[in-house]
Structures are given as structure tokens and as C-alpha cells.
Scaffold this motif. Sequence first.
Motif, mmCIF file in Angstrom:
data_model
loop_
_atom_site.group_PDB
_atom_site.id
_atom_site.type_symbol
_atom_site.label_atom_id
_atom_site.label_comp_id
_atom_site.label_asym_id
_atom_site.label_seq_id
_atom_site.Cartn_x
_atom_site.Cartn_y
_atom_site.Cartn_z
ATOM 1 N N PHE A 98 1.221 -10.316 4.886
ATOM 2 C CA PHE A 98 0.587 -9.416 3.922
ATOM 3 C C PHE A 98 -0.115 -10.208 2.837
ATOM 4 O O PHE A 98 0.239 -11.349 2.528
ATOM 5 C CB PHE A 98 1.634 -8.483 3.306
ATOM 6 C CG PHE A 98 2.147 -7.449 4.270
ATOM 7 C CD1 PHE A 98 1.622 -6.163 4.279
ATOM 8 C CD2 PHE A 98 3.121 -7.777 5.201
ATOM 9 C CE1 PHE A 98 2.068 -5.223 5.187
ATOM 10 C CE2 PHE A 98 3.578 -6.841 6.118
ATOM 11 C CZ PHE A 98 3.052 -5.558 6.110
ATOM 12 N N ASP A 99 -1.143 -9.588 2.248
ATOM 13 C CA ASP A 99 -1.888 -10.209 1.162
ATOM 14 C C ASP A 99 -1.241 -9.884 -0.175
ATOM 15 O O ASP A 99 -0.504 -8.901 -0.317
ATOM 16 C CB ASP A 99 -3.334 -9.713 1.170
ATOM 17 C CG ASP A 99 -4.089 -10.159 2.418
ATOM 18 O OD1 ASP A 99 -3.921 -11.331 2.811
ATOM 19 O OD2 ASP A 99 -4.827 -9.337 2.991
ATOM 20 N N GLY A 100 -1.554 -10.692 -1.181
ATOM 21 C CA GLY A 100 -1.065 -10.449 -2.526
ATOM 22 C C GLY A 100 -1.320 -11.650 -3.399
ATOM 23 O O GLY A 100 -1.545 -12.760 -2.902
ATOM 24 N N LYS A 101 -1.271 -11.436 -4.702
ATOM 25 C CA LYS A 101 -1.575 -12.518 -5.637
ATOM 26 C C LYS A 101 -0.482 -13.576 -5.675
ATOM 27 O O LYS A 101 -0.721 -14.708 -6.095
ATOM 28 C CB LYS A 101 -1.794 -11.958 -7.045
ATOM 29 C CG LYS A 101 -0.540 -11.356 -7.677
ATOM 30 C CD LYS A 101 -0.802 -10.893 -9.092
ATOM 31 C CE LYS A 101 0.472 -10.352 -9.749
ATOM 32 N NZ LYS A 101 0.243 -9.937 -11.146
ATOM 33 N N ASP A 102 0.731 -13.215 -5.245
ATOM 34 C CA ASP A 102 1.829 -14.170 -5.202
ATOM 35 C C ASP A 102 2.830 -13.704 -4.148
ATOM 36 O O ASP A 102 2.665 -12.649 -3.518
ATOM 37 C CB ASP A 102 2.497 -14.337 -6.572
ATOM 38 C CG ASP A 102 2.962 -13.020 -7.184
ATOM 39 O OD1 ASP A 102 3.326 -12.090 -6.422
ATOM 40 O OD2 ASP A 102 2.976 -12.903 -8.426
ATOM 41 N N ILE A 109 7.542 -4.371 2.157
ATOM 42 C CA ILE A 109 8.559 -3.343 1.959
ATOM 43 C C ILE A 109 7.926 -1.962 1.933
ATOM 44 O O ILE A 109 8.422 -1.014 2.566
ATOM 45 C CB ILE A 109 9.335 -3.610 0.650
ATOM 46 C CG1 ILE A 109 10.191 -4.864 0.793
ATOM 47 C CG2 ILE A 109 10.200 -2.406 0.264
ATOM 48 C CD1 ILE A 109 10.778 -5.367 -0.509
ATOM 49 N N ASP A 110 6.809 -1.825 1.226
ATOM 50 C CA ASP A 110 6.137 -0.523 1.124
ATOM 51 C C ASP A 110 5.584 -0.086 2.475
ATOM 52 O O ASP A 110 5.625 1.097 2.825
ATOM 53 C CB ASP A 110 5.018 -0.597 0.086
ATOM 54 C CG ASP A 110 5.545 -0.809 -1.328
ATOM 55 O OD1 ASP A 110 6.752 -0.597 -1.555
ATOM 56 O OD2 ASP A 110 4.750 -1.200 -2.202
ATOM 57 N N ALA A 111 5.062 -1.037 3.252
ATOM 58 C CA ALA A 111 4.546 -0.709 4.575
ATOM 59 C C ALA A 111 5.669 -0.247 5.495
ATOM 60 O O ALA A 111 5.521 0.707 6.259
ATOM 61 C CB ALA A 111 3.825 -1.917 5.179
ATOM 62 N N ALA A 112 6.805 -0.928 5.413
ATOM 63 C CA ALA A 112 7.954 -0.548 6.231
ATOM 64 C C ALA A 112 8.455 0.843 5.868
ATOM 65 O O ALA A 112 8.799 1.641 6.747
ATOM 66 C CB ALA A 112 9.077 -1.576 6.057
ATOM 67 N N GLU A 113 8.472 1.141 4.570
ATOM 68 C CA GLU A 113 8.939 2.451 4.128
ATOM 69 C C GLU A 113 8.011 3.567 4.622
ATOM 70 O O GLU A 113 8.473 4.656 4.978
ATOM 71 C CB GLU A 113 9.021 2.493 2.600
ATOM 72 C CG GLU A 113 9.552 3.813 2.069
ATOM 73 C CD GLU A 113 9.481 3.909 0.562
ATOM 74 O OE1 GLU A 113 10.253 4.694 -0.022
ATOM 75 O OE2 GLU A 113 8.643 3.218 -0.053
ATOM 76 N N ASN A 115 13.406 0.048 8.477
ATOM 77 C CA ASN A 115 12.757 -0.677 7.379
ATOM 78 C C ASN A 115 13.408 -2.056 7.262
ATOM 79 O O ASN A 115 14.296 -2.269 6.438
ATOM 80 C CB ASN A 115 12.914 0.076 6.056
ATOM 81 C CG ASN A 115 12.329 1.471 6.098
ATOM 82 O OD1 ASN A 115 11.608 1.826 7.025
ATOM 83 N ND2 ASN A 115 12.658 2.280 5.106
ATOM 84 N N VAL A 116 12.980 -2.973 8.080
ATOM 85 C CA VAL A 116 13.517 -4.332 8.071
ATOM 86 C C VAL A 116 12.392 -5.283 7.707
ATOM 87 O O VAL A 116 11.361 -5.329 8.393
ATOM 88 C CB VAL A 116 14.119 -4.717 9.436
ATOM 89 C CG1 VAL A 116 14.686 -6.129 9.379
ATOM 90 C CG2 VAL A 116 15.190 -3.721 9.849
ATOM 91 N N VAL A 117 12.589 -6.039 6.624
ATOM 92 C CA VAL A 117 11.547 -6.953 6.134
ATOM 93 C C VAL A 117 12.099 -8.372 6.122
ATOM 94 O O VAL A 117 13.183 -8.620 5.578
ATOM 95 C CB VAL A 117 11.074 -6.547 4.726
ATOM 96 C CG1 VAL A 117 10.113 -7.585 4.157
ATOM 97 C CG2 VAL A 117 10.417 -5.170 4.761
#
Length: 222
Positions: free
Chosen positions: A30-34, A43-47, A53-55
Motif C-alpha cells: 500500500f501507498d502512504g507517506k510513511d 487495515i482499512d482495506a481489509a475491513e 481481516n488479517v494484515v
Amino acid sequence: GDHRDLHLSIRRQRQMCIRDRYGVWHAEDFDGKDGGTRIQAAIDAAEAAPGPNVVMVGPVGPDADSRWEVSKAIELPSHTTLILQGAYLFLADRANCNLIENRDYIEGNEDIHVVGRGGARLDQNPSHQPQPVYDHRDPEIWMEEQGLKLSDITKEVIGDMTVAEYALQRETVPYRICGMIFYNVTNLSLRGFIIGPMCSWTLHILSLIHISEPTRPRLISY
């Protein structure tokens, strides 16, 4: 351009492939600034998706020294298992927040599990957190208004008064941040990782129903 679109398309296909085959979402995809932003995105995608919901957070993070730098508390919703596979979570300079917490204090959450493997560690980087004086009255007045249980520490301080009555004394305390905080959670388990060094409380756990064993990660201090 086209190269970026292709890259994003491949990443999305890889995410779907991983989820379909193993039922696991990998934060590194996943992308993100950090690192913390990437973990939260996974986590949000899994939810949002059907299924478990396993990350998974792997040993090589996107930030300095292969760490996963956290600038905002990672929120865990219900039915989430967070696996820290040799991961090093490190609180960003001056972030001054908890590292991990449950998402919904009012309605509560259930079935939250944090599993460490391969020397996973949570570091709150205490020497680079400003620790300002923080007026603790507002959040605890809000908790009282919502009918949420106050901590034993708070009740010991305020005695028979309400938090609002105690607030009239205009007391302030140093702001305390935690490595992990869980409030109003049914079925919680924590195991297999190291916590430390910390700014204050390592774990802050209140109003839980059924804490799975073992529940105590290894703690270290400096």
C-alpha cells in the motif's frame, strides 16, 4: 503517465492475488507517506472487503533503517488480526500519540489480536516526544458524558466529584501517551513482541471482556 498507471495496476492485482490466495493483506503493498499510513491503509482495506481481516507488517519497512514510522495512532477495528513479522514500529519525532489503539471506544470493538513474530518491536521514541502539559479534563468529561467507565487512576484523583466538578480546579497533568491502548474491547490478545522504550505507560487496557492468554509482551526500558 502510462508507467505509473501500469505500476498501480500491478500493485492492485498483487493485492487481490494475495488476498484471494492467502486471506492476508500486506502493508508493504500500500501507498502512504510513511509506514504507519501504509499499515492503516491495509487495515482499512481489509475491513472494507469480505473475508478475514488479517494484515501482515513485514520486517522491511519503507522508512529509515527499514522501520515502520508511525505519525498517527494505528487504529484497529473489530475482527482484525495484525501480524508484526519482524517489524519495527517507531513513533515519528514529535508525533506525540499512541502507537496502536482500538477504533471505537463508545460502541466498543471485538476480536482484536496483535501477534508478533521474529523479534517484532514497538518503540515510542521517547527522547523525541515533546511531552507537553496537557489539560486532561476535556476528554474525560466527554467520557463521563458518554457514560464510559473512567480509569481507576482518574477515580482515585477526583474522589467523589464528577470530572466536571474537578475541572473547576483547573488541574493539568503532563500528557501521557501509551504504546498501546484498548478500551471497551471484547476478546483481545497480544503476544510475541517487544515494547520499549516508552514515554509513559506501555499498555493501557480498560473495560475488556475475555483477554486471551498470553497477554503480556516482553517489555524493555532504557
